[in-house]
Motif scaffolding. Structure first.
Motif, PDB file in Angstrom:
ATOM      1  N   GLU A 360      21.538 -90.756 -13.681  1.00 57.11           N
ATOM      2  CA  GLU A 360      21.525 -89.754 -14.751  1.00 57.11           C
ATOM      3  C   GLU A 360      22.891 -89.643 -15.417  1.00 57.11           C
ATOM      4  O   GLU A 360      22.990 -89.589 -16.658  1.00 57.11           O
ATOM      5  CB  GLU A 360      21.106 -88.404 -14.168  1.00 57.11           C
ATOM      6  CG  GLU A 360      20.939 -87.315 -15.217  1.00 57.11           C
ATOM      7  CD  GLU A 360      20.464 -86.015 -14.600  1.00 57.11           C
ATOM      8  OE1 GLU A 360      20.371 -85.014 -15.336  1.00 57.11           O
ATOM      9  OE2 GLU A 360      20.201 -86.010 -13.373  1.00 57.11           O
ATOM     10  N   ASP A 361      23.954 -89.646 -14.599  1.00 63.65           N
ATOM     11  CA  ASP A 361      25.299 -89.591 -15.178  1.00 63.65           C
ATOM     12  C   ASP A 361      25.591 -90.829 -16.011  1.00 63.65           C
ATOM     13  O   ASP A 361      26.199 -90.742 -17.096  1.00 63.65           O
ATOM     14  CB  ASP A 361      26.334 -89.457 -14.055  1.00 63.65           C
ATOM     15  CG  ASP A 361      26.216 -88.128 -13.327  1.00 63.65           C
ATOM     16  OD1 ASP A 361      25.619 -87.202 -13.909  1.00 63.65           O
ATOM     17  OD2 ASP A 361      26.696 -88.035 -12.173  1.00 63.65           O
ATOM     18  N   LYS A 364      23.730 -90.480 -19.249  1.00 60.58           N
ATOM     19  CA  LYS A 364      24.389 -89.523 -20.134  1.00 60.58           C
ATOM     20  C   LYS A 364      25.627 -90.140 -20.771  1.00 60.58           C
ATOM     21  O   LYS A 364      25.888 -89.947 -21.970  1.00 60.58           O
ATOM     22  CB  LYS A 364      24.769 -88.270 -19.350  1.00 60.58           C
ATOM     23  CG  LYS A 364      23.589 -87.387 -18.979  1.00 60.58           C
ATOM     24  CD  LYS A 364      24.065 -86.156 -18.220  1.00 60.58           C
ATOM     25  CE  LYS A 364      22.891 -85.251 -17.856  1.00 60.58           C
ATOM     26  NZ  LYS A 364      23.333 -84.048 -17.102  1.00 60.58           N
ATOM     27  N   THR A 368      26.084 -90.646 -24.672  1.00 59.68           N
ATOM     28  CA  THR A 368      27.230 -90.031 -25.349  1.00 59.68           C
ATOM     29  C   THR A 368      27.988 -91.066 -26.164  1.00 59.68           C
ATOM     30  O   THR A 368      28.403 -90.803 -27.313  1.00 59.68           O
ATOM     31  CB  THR A 368      28.157 -89.390 -24.310  1.00 59.68           C
ATOM     32  OG1 THR A 368      27.418 -88.431 -23.548  1.00 59.68           O
ATOM     33  CG2 THR A 368      29.330 -88.702 -24.980  1.00 59.68           C
TER      34      THR A 368
END
Length: 401
Positions: A360-361, A364, A368
């Motif tokens: 998930e990180d 993200k 981004t």
């Protein structure tokens, strides 16, 4: 004549008496002598008993060593003795092993006193084992420390040690310990070995002995050994059991050493991996420091040809990665498919997929980066549009001028 004494039969040898008891029995003077002869022959074949052959002669004691005994065999044993330089001497005791083994230290002290209690003479026990007829054997050797090199020592030759212990003045003290003989455990010389092989032992058929010599698997290591009677066979089996126990103890010792080495190897491997990890961390830290130092040192300077070539390669790699048909495009397609599948499962009431924290990180971070890239692209397009408006508005003025 009645007045003359009868002549006594001349004494005969043991071999002749043995032959007479089988071939010429004259006790009763009838057929019973044949039965006795057959009985004597049967006793001779199994190697025990007494044979009667005459009323005026003593019976013949039968032993397994007689030529008629059938319970005989020939085996092979390792060449007896060791190198004379090893200094091994066998002390044969007329006592059982259980009575001698607890007093080994007393034996060492007594032997040390026989050598004059010299501080540079050390008596060691190499091995101890049981012998037949309730006897045992202790193998010793003596080390002498060198005067010019106190940390070094040499062994006294086995022949010298044996000759010293067999002196008449030392016999009473050895007898008090129960020692009946001291033998030097040295290899036989060529003459002794030839004499042993050419002369068969008592009671062994010469043809069998010659065949055993020819069938020797390794004449340099083994010699034929006769086994006469069940006592010899029992003793050989007992020796084999002792050797098996010795080998088992040695294997157990080797196994424990291997286990310890495996533990040490595992510990060393873990330490090596830890050092490798620390080395990688230090290498990365050093690399980051070098990068920062180079960046600080070359602020305001132009790129070198090597750096320019490296930048070109990095730009090409970035272009390849950023191409629509490459990784970013494929990743966007996968994200779209995942969203569609999640929506489909949500509509069907199925369980939703869940990403782990690390994925998930990473997602993200990637999104981004994509959003920032789109913002930069949007700003660039807006700037270009404003510049285009300025150009369009100023174009008539340029034409008029």
């Amino acid at each position: 004549m009645l007045g003359q004494p009868q002549q006594q039969p001349a004494p005969i040898s043991a071999d002749e008496a043995f032959a007479q008891s089988i071939l010429n029995v004259s006790i009763f003077g009838d057929e019973r002598d044949k039965i006795v002869a057959k009985w004597n022959y049967l006793q001779a074949t199994w190697g025990t008993g007494k044979m009667f052959y005459s009323q005026s002669a003593a019976p013949v004691d039968i032993t397994p060593e007689n030529v008629m005994c059938r319970f005989k065999a020939i085996g092979y044993s390792r060449m007896p003795g060791k190198d004379n330089k090893l200094g091994l001497v066998a002390l044969n005791f007329c006592r059982e092993l259980s009575a001698v083994k607890p007093h080994q230290q007393q034996v060492i002290q007594t032997l040390h006193s026989l050598f004059g209690s010299k501080p540079n003479m050390l008596v060691h026990i190499d091995s101890i084992k049981e012998l037949e007829n309730k006897k045992c054997q202790i193998v010793i050797y003596v080390e002498e420390k060198l005067q010019h090199a106190p940390n070094e020592s040499k062994r006294i030759l086995a022949t010298e040690l044996s000759n010293y212990l067999n002196q008449a003045t030392l016999k009473p003290q050895l007898n008090n310990l129960g020692v009946v003989e001291a033998l030097a455990l040295v290899l036989p010389d060529e003459d002794q070995l030839r004499e042993y092989l050419e002369n068969p032992p008592r009671g062994v058929d010469p043809r069998m002995w010659r065949q055993a010599n020819s069938d020797n698997p390794d004449p340099t290591l083994y010699i034929p050994v006769p086994m006469v009677g069940f006592n010899d066979l029992k003793w050989r089996v007992k020796c084999q059991e002792q050797e098996t126990d010795t080998h088992a103890l040695y294997i157990k010792k080797v196994e424990s050493e291997l286990t310890e080495l495996k533990k040490r190897h595992a510990t060393a491997t873990a330490k090596i991996l830890e050092h490798k990890r620390k080395l990688a961390e230090l290498s990365h830290r050093i690399l980051r420091i070098i990068v920062k130092q180079e960046c600080t040192r070359k602020v305001g300077t132009s790129l070198t040809p090597e750096e320019e070539a490296l930048r070109t390669k990095l730009q090409n790699m970035l272009a390849v990665v950023s191409a629509p048909t490459q990784f970013k495009g494929r990743l966007s397609e996968l994200l779209s498919q995942m969203r569609m599948q999640r929506n489909q499962f949500a509509a069907n009431g199925g369980a939703e997929y869940a990403l782990d924290k690390e994925a998930e990180d990473e997602m993200k971070t990637f999104l981004t980066m994509q959003q920032r890239a789109m913002e930069v692209l949007s700003d660039t397009v807006n700037k270009d549009l404003r510049a285009l408006d300025v150009i369009i508005k100023g174009l008539p003025e340029l034409r008029q001028s």
